[in-house]
Design a protein around this motif. Structure first.
Motif, short mmCIF file in Angstrom:
data_model
loop_
_atom_site.label_atom_id
_atom_site.label_comp_id
_atom_site.label_asym_id
_atom_site.label_seq_id
_atom_site.Cartn_x
_atom_site.Cartn_y
_atom_site.Cartn_z
N VAL A 188 0.85 -1.20 0.00
CA VAL A 188 0.00 0.00 0.00
C VAL A 188 0.88 1.25 0.00
O VAL A 188 0.62 2.22 -0.71
CB VAL A 188 -0.97 -0.01 1.20
CG1 VAL A 188 -1.81 1.26 1.22
CG2 VAL A 188 -1.87 -1.25 1.15
N ALA A 189 1.97 1.23 0.78
CA ALA A 189 2.90 2.36 0.79
C ALA A 189 3.55 2.53 -0.58
O ALA A 189 3.72 3.65 -1.07
CB ALA A 189 3.97 2.16 1.86
N GLU A 190 3.91 1.40 -1.23
CA GLU A 190 4.49 1.47 -2.57
C GLU A 190 3.51 2.08 -3.55
O GLU A 190 3.88 2.91 -4.39
CB GLU A 190 4.90 0.07 -3.04
CG GLU A 190 6.10 -0.48 -2.32
CD GLU A 190 6.35 -1.94 -2.62
OE1 GLU A 190 5.47 -2.61 -3.24
OE2 GLU A 190 7.42 -2.44 -2.23
N ARG A 191 2.25 1.70 -3.45
CA ARG A 191 1.22 2.24 -4.35
C ARG A 191 1.05 3.74 -4.11
O ARG A 191 0.92 4.51 -5.06
CB ARG A 191 -0.09 1.48 -4.14
CG ARG A 191 -1.13 1.78 -5.18
CD ARG A 191 -2.35 0.89 -5.12
NE ARG A 191 -2.74 0.51 -3.77
CZ ARG A 191 -2.94 -0.75 -3.37
NH1 ARG A 191 -2.83 -1.74 -4.20
NH2 ARG A 191 -3.28 -1.01 -2.13
N ASP A 192 1.08 4.16 -2.85
CA ASP A 192 0.97 5.59 -2.54
C ASP A 192 2.18 6.34 -3.11
O ASP A 192 2.06 7.47 -3.59
CB ASP A 192 0.87 5.81 -1.03
CG ASP A 192 0.60 7.26 -0.66
OD1 ASP A 192 0.10 8.03 -1.52
OD2 ASP A 192 0.90 7.65 0.48
#
Length: 130
Positions: free
Chosen positions: A63-67
């Motif tokens: 999720v952090a990578e996607r953000d």
């Protein structure tokens, strides 16, 4: 602190993490960017200045990578820098939100009660000594 604004370019995206007491981790995106002030080029990382920006922490690294992809490599962004030391910069100025106010409220109430207690004690002492 008064910050100046300049154009910057994202040069890389990473994730950072921090451990929790229960053994799990939280994850956040982190961007490296370059910018120019008065003809001099600087490179910085969005997470290098504590409280320099609002970090979005996530339970999952994906999720952090996607953000992180919200600011892809090569994209133009604004950076805010200290005019007295242009090497110090942030992508997002930290904000003080409702959540911060809620966390600060008990401290403010205790502080107010302590000040009131001290003032009351001084008044009693002043009235008792006359």
């Amino acid at each position: 602190m008064c910050l100046s604004q300049t154009e910057a370019t994202i040069t890389s995206i990473n994730t950072i993490s921090k451990p929790l007491k229960d053994g799990n981790r939280l994850w956040a995106p982190s961007w490296t960017y370059t910018y120019i002030v008065d003809g001099k080029s600087y490179s910085a990382q969005s997470t290098h200045i504590a409280y320099g920006f609002d970090v979005n922490w996530y339970q999952y690294e994906r999720v952090a990578e996607r953000d992180g992809l919200s600011r892809p490599v090569g994209s133009a962004v604004h950076a805010f820098y200290d005019p007295n030391n242009p090497s110090r910069s942030v992508l997002d100025r930290a904000t003080f939100g409702l959540g911060d106010a809620i966390h600060l409220t008990p401290f403010v109430l205790v502080l107010a009660k302590t000040v009131d207690f001290i003032h009351s004690g001084r008044r009693r002492a002043a009235n008792g000594s006359s």
